[in-house]
Design a protein around this motif. Structure first.
Motif, PDB file in Angstrom:
ATOM      1  N   LEU A 183       0.691  -1.192   0.160  1.00  0.00           N
ATOM      2  CA  LEU A 183       0.065  -0.086   0.085  1.00  0.00           C
ATOM      3  C   LEU A 183       0.992   1.312   0.075  1.00  0.00           C
ATOM      4  O   LEU A 183       0.734   2.246  -0.867  1.00  0.00           O
ATOM      5  CB  LEU A 183      -1.222   0.019   1.325  1.00  0.00           C
ATOM      6  N   VAL A 184       1.622   1.324   1.150  1.00  0.00           N
ATOM      7  CA  VAL A 184       2.374   2.660   1.169  1.00  0.00           C
ATOM      8  C   VAL A 184       3.528   2.809   0.085  1.00  0.00           C
ATOM      9  O   VAL A 184       3.584   4.078  -0.231  1.00  0.00           O
ATOM     10  CB  VAL A 184       3.238   2.756   2.413  1.00  0.00           C
ATOM     11  N   PHE A 185       3.933   1.941  -0.529  1.00  0.00           N
ATOM     12  CA  PHE A 185       4.948   2.168  -1.587  1.00  0.00           C
ATOM     13  C   PHE A 185       4.141   2.399  -2.731  1.00  0.00           C
ATOM     14  O   PHE A 185       5.088   2.801  -3.837  1.00  0.00           O
ATOM     15  CB  PHE A 185       6.010   0.836  -1.696  1.00  0.00           C
ATOM     16  N   GLU A 186       2.994   2.163  -2.887  1.00  0.00           N
ATOM     17  CA  GLU A 186       2.313   2.520  -4.018  1.00  0.00           C
ATOM     18  C   GLU A 186       1.737   3.736  -3.974  1.00  0.00           C
ATOM     19  O   GLU A 186       1.702   4.525  -4.918  1.00  0.00           O
ATOM     20  CB  GLU A 186       1.291   1.436  -4.594  1.00  0.00           C
ATOM     21  N   ILE A 187       1.251   4.340  -2.836  1.00  0.00           N
ATOM     22  CA  ILE A 187       0.601   5.595  -2.707  1.00  0.00           C
ATOM     23  C   ILE A 187       1.590   6.855  -2.606  1.00  0.00           C
ATOM     24  O   ILE A 187       1.376   7.721  -3.221  1.00  0.00           O
ATOM     25  CB  ILE A 187      -0.286   5.686  -1.441  1.00  0.00           C
ATOM     26  N   LEU A 188       2.604   6.541  -1.679  1.00  0.00           N
ATOM     27  CA  LEU A 188       3.487   7.561  -1.581  1.00  0.00           C
ATOM     28  C   LEU A 188       4.082   8.197  -2.942  1.00  0.00           C
ATOM     29  O   LEU A 188       3.914   9.421  -2.994  1.00  0.00           O
ATOM     30  CB  LEU A 188       4.662   7.194  -0.678  1.00  0.00           C
ATOM     31  N   PRO A 189       4.512   7.358  -3.779  1.00  0.00           N
ATOM     32  CA  PRO A 189       5.249   7.925  -4.873  1.00  0.00           C
ATOM     33  C   PRO A 189       4.129   9.028  -5.818  1.00  0.00           C
ATOM     34  O   PRO A 189       4.115   9.791  -6.401  1.00  0.00           O
ATOM     35  CB  PRO A 189       5.543   6.718  -6.011  1.00  0.00           C
ATOM     36  N   SER A 190       2.659   8.493  -5.599  1.00  0.00           N
ATOM     37  CA  SER A 190       1.804   9.065  -6.456  1.00  0.00           C
ATOM     38  C   SER A 190       1.619  10.625  -5.687  1.00  0.00           C
ATOM     39  O   SER A 190       1.323  11.341  -6.365  1.00  0.00           O
ATOM     40  CB  SER A 190       0.454   8.340  -6.156  1.00  0.00           C
ATOM     41  N   ILE A 191       1.725  10.498  -4.448  1.00  0.00           N
ATOM     42  CA  ILE A 191       1.606  11.712  -3.879  1.00  0.00           C
ATOM     43  C   ILE A 191       2.729  12.656  -4.482  1.00  0.00           C
ATOM     44  O   ILE A 191       2.351  13.840  -4.364  1.00  0.00           O
ATOM     45  CB  ILE A 191       1.654  11.633  -1.964  1.00  0.00           C
ATOM     46  N   PHE A 192       3.941  12.135  -4.136  1.00  0.00           N
ATOM     47  CA  PHE A 192       4.958  12.950  -4.723  1.00  0.00           C
ATOM     48  C   PHE A 192       5.137  13.474  -5.939  1.00  0.00           C
ATOM     49  O   PHE A 192       5.354  14.455  -6.260  1.00  0.00           O
ATOM     50  CB  PHE A 192       6.396  12.235  -4.333  1.00  0.00           C
ATOM     51  N   SER A 193       4.689  12.715  -6.789  1.00  0.00           N
ATOM     52  CA  SER A 193       4.609  13.010  -8.443  1.00  0.00           C
ATOM     53  C   SER A 193       3.841  14.085  -8.383  1.00  0.00           C
ATOM     54  O   SER A 193       3.976  15.006  -9.527  1.00  0.00           O
ATOM     55  CB  SER A 193       4.416  11.901  -9.199  1.00  0.00           C
ATOM     56  N   ASN A 194       2.726  14.337  -7.610  1.00  0.00           N
ATOM     57  CA  ASN A 194       1.790  15.499  -7.853  1.00  0.00           C
ATOM     58  C   ASN A 194       2.334  16.903  -7.215  1.00  0.00           C
ATOM     59  O   ASN A 194       1.629  17.853  -7.130  1.00  0.00           O
ATOM     60  CB  ASN A 194       0.384  15.051  -7.414  1.00  0.00           C
ATOM     61  N   LEU A 195       3.402  16.646  -6.528  1.00  0.00           N
ATOM     62  CA  LEU A 195       3.897  17.992  -5.717  1.00  0.00           C
ATOM     63  C   LEU A 195       4.865  18.626  -6.505  1.00  0.00           C
ATOM     64  O   LEU A 195       5.659  18.044  -7.386  1.00  0.00           O
ATOM     65  CB  LEU A 195       4.488  17.436  -4.556  1.00  0.00           C
ATOM     66  N   PRO A 196       5.056  20.102  -6.389  1.00  0.00           N
ATOM     67  CA  PRO A 196       6.263  20.808  -6.823  1.00  0.00           C
ATOM     68  C   PRO A 196       7.367  20.306  -6.442  1.00  0.00           C
ATOM     69  O   PRO A 196       7.371  20.220  -5.271  1.00  0.00           O
ATOM     70  CB  PRO A 196       6.038  22.281  -6.938  1.00  0.00           C
ATOM     71  N   GLY A 197       8.493  20.161  -7.299  1.00  0.00           N
ATOM     72  CA  GLY A 197       9.621  19.598  -6.596  1.00  0.00           C
ATOM     73  C   GLY A 197       9.591  18.173  -5.824  1.00  0.00           C
ATOM     74  O   GLY A 197      10.208  17.811  -5.162  1.00  0.00           O
ATOM     75  N   GLY A 198       8.461  17.426  -6.674  1.00  0.00           N
ATOM     76  CA  GLY A 198       8.346  16.035  -5.975  1.00  0.00           C
ATOM     77  C   GLY A 198       9.482  15.195  -5.905  1.00  0.00           C
ATOM     78  O   GLY A 198       9.795  14.468  -4.958  1.00  0.00           O
ATOM     79  N   MET A 199      10.396  15.414  -6.906  1.00  0.00           N
ATOM     80  CA  MET A 199      11.805  14.380  -6.828  1.00  0.00           C
ATOM     81  C   MET A 199      12.621  14.472  -5.782  1.00  0.00           C
ATOM     82  O   MET A 199      12.951  13.473  -4.996  1.00  0.00           O
ATOM     83  CB  MET A 199      12.551  14.745  -7.995  1.00  0.00           C
ATOM     84  N   ILE A 200      12.847  15.899  -5.216  1.00  0.00           N
ATOM     85  CA  ILE A 200      13.610  16.190  -3.883  1.00  0.00           C
ATOM     86  C   ILE A 200      12.732  15.557  -2.695  1.00  0.00           C
ATOM     87  O   ILE A 200      13.180  15.311  -1.781  1.00  0.00           O
ATOM     88  CB  ILE A 200      13.791  17.569  -3.812  1.00  0.00           C
ATOM     89  N   TRP A 201      11.572  15.768  -2.768  1.00  0.00           N
ATOM     90  CA  TRP A 201      10.539  15.485  -1.499  1.00  0.00           C
ATOM     91  C   TRP A 201      10.549  13.874  -1.447  1.00  0.00           C
ATOM     92  O   TRP A 201      10.947  13.355  -0.184  1.00  0.00           O
ATOM     93  CB  TRP A 201       9.173  15.660  -1.655  1.00  0.00           C
ATOM     94  N   SER A 202      10.572  13.349  -2.403  1.00  0.00           N
ATOM     95  CA  SER A 202      10.538  11.882  -2.469  1.00  0.00           C
ATOM     96  C   SER A 202      11.762  11.275  -2.313  1.00  0.00           C
ATOM     97  O   SER A 202      11.809  10.504  -1.285  1.00  0.00           O
ATOM     98  CB  SER A 202      10.089  11.449  -3.948  1.00  0.00           C
TER      99      SER A 202
END
Ligand code: TRP
Length: 450
Positions: A286-305
């Motif tokens: 669950l968490v490993f599928e959801i978190l990347p989706s959250i990050f990829s919708n954020l500005p600067g997602g790569m850094i956050w992730s």
């Protein structure tokens, strides 16, 4: 044991290492996945009951044993109840700690893979379906998950072989506060998602019609797992505490911060689950599928992730170190092994079992025992059975067998106020009656023994 034992240097060190042991994948990965599988709110309520009403007193019980004896789990029971069967808890603990270390290292290995994937911006894949597929391809690929498991365990070796103070304490002091800050930032982000309300109501609104025996067992297991409770991990850690460390307060702070992190993880995950139209009961992935989706919708997602998975990796490390410390202290003090040798033995066994766990998402996925893959079996057996059994034995031992004067001396600080005295009474009451009865009741109903 003539050589002087190590001690944690500062008060912050005590809190940060104990919280560092408690906070880890158990809060950020296991809590959301278990809550998702077991229907949310009702599971949370059972988890909270077991953390604060049963867990805190049993944490105190482990602290009492550890600081009073200043020894490893086996040594502690040898001192307190020589020739009596209570020491069985130490063997249970050593067994459970190695089982947990094995499957835990697999998930910690996933965080390493995801650091790499974050740095490559998930190869440009941003759709939830694409990210799911990416996880499945990775988990089923056999060699990569196994490789990361081994690398993670080698990181453990590097820290553990340097000893308690230098390795564990320094790292915890830095990364625990950082983890809090980033979790708060992400939960604020999740609260602004379109389906935030739905996610929060899933997590916080108990639906008692969903309380089945498996929810009871799962909630109890999660509480023990998350507090690092029941296998002597806290006995080992508190053996490094100083005389001045207030045990009850440390137990409450640990439980409070531990719960806070789990709740933040839930607040991050569930609004996203509903916003992206996902299934809360997806299980370990669950968490490993959801978190990347959250990050990829954020500005600067790569850094956050990247930052997030680095912190998650470090949080896992402070937890696995505490698990390993149980058997390492045991091998060292009971068999006179050098620290290096004891550490290799611990890490070596975990590597073999860890690789088997890693493969149980790939080529061993059809190999099941009682309907569970090796990974799930290790998780279920250790968290839901061995830890609560350990907790049951420890609470009965401290509540009924251990000299009351020792309990008083360890729990009561100098010049205790009224509140402290009442609190100590409540803890003793809980250890004698409430904890054994509740744990036994959950076993009887939950496992269908009745
Ligand atoms: N509590 C840790 C977590 O939540 C895992 C852990 C560390 C643990 N040490 C333990 C669990 C000892 C059981 C026993 O991630």
């Amino acid at each position: 044991m003539t050589e002087k034992r190590a001690q944690f240097a500062t008060r912050l060190g005590v809190i940060a290492t104990t919280v560092g042991s408690a906070v880890g994948l158990g809060n950020i990965w296991r809590f959301p996945y278990e809550a998702g599988v077991h229907g949310g709110g009702a599971f949370l309520l059972i988890d909270l009951f077991f953390i604060f009403i049963i867990g805190v007193p049993v944490v105190c019980a482990e602290f009492i044993i550890g600081r009073h004896t200043g020894a490893n789990v086996r040594g502690a029971f040898k001192m307190l109840a020589p020739g009596k069967p209570w020491g069985i808890v130490s063997y249970l603990g050593i067994l459970a700690s190695i089982l947990i270390l094995s499957f835990y290292s697999v998930v910690a290995g996933w965080t390493l893979e995801y650091i790499g994937q974050s740095l490559s911006d998930f190869s440009g894949i941003h759709s939830p379906e694409g990210l799911h597929r990416q996880f499945d391809i990775f988990a089923q690929s056999n060699w990569r998950p196994a490789m990361w498991t081994v690398i993670f365990l080698l990181c453990n070796y590097l820290i553990l072989s340097r000893g308690v103070q230098k390795g564990i304490e320094k790292m915890s002091n830095i990364m625990m506060p950082m983890l809090f800050v980033i979790l708060i930032a992400f939960s604020i982000n999740s609260l602004t998602m379109p389906s935030a309300a739905e996610g929060l109501s899933f997590l916080f609104k108990p639906d008692f019609s969903k309380v089945t025996p498996s929810v009871l067992i799962g909630g109890m297991g999660q509480a023990f797992f998350s507090l690092s409770l029941g296998l002597g991990c806290l006995i080992t850690y508190s053996s490094y505490f100083k005389r001045e460390t207030p045990l009850v307060k440390t137990a409450f702070i640990t439980a409070g911060l531990d719960t806070l992190v789990a709740l933040l993880a839930g607040i991050i995950i569930f609004p996203a689950v509903f916003t992206f139209g996902e299934e809360p009961a997806a299980g370990p992935k669950l968490v490993f599928e959801i978190l990347p989706s959250i990050f990829s919708n954020l500005p600067g997602g790569m850094i956050w992730s990247t930052l997030f998975f680095v912190l998650l990796f470090l949080a896992s490390l402070t937890s696995t170190i505490s698990m390993s410390e149980i058997s390492i202290a045991y091998f060292q003090e009971e068999f006179g092994m050098s620290r290096r040798k004891a550490t290799w033995l611990n890490i070596g066994i975990a590597m073999v079992l860890g690789i088997i766990c890693a493969l149980s998402f790939g080529m061993l996925s059809d190999f099941t025992i009682c309907g569970l893959t090796v990974f799930n079996l290790f998780d279920y057996l250790s968290s839901n059975i061995l830890l609560p059994v350990g907790g049951l034995i420890i609470s009965i031992f401290v509540g009924w067998v251990l000299d009351r004067a020792v309990v008083q001396r360890e729990l009561v600080t100098v010049n205790p106020g009224r509140a402290t005295i009442i609190c100590v009474r409540l803890i003793v009451f809980c250890l004698r009656y409430l904890a054994p009865l509740c744990i036994a009741a959950v076993f009887i109903f939950g496992l269908g023994l009745f």
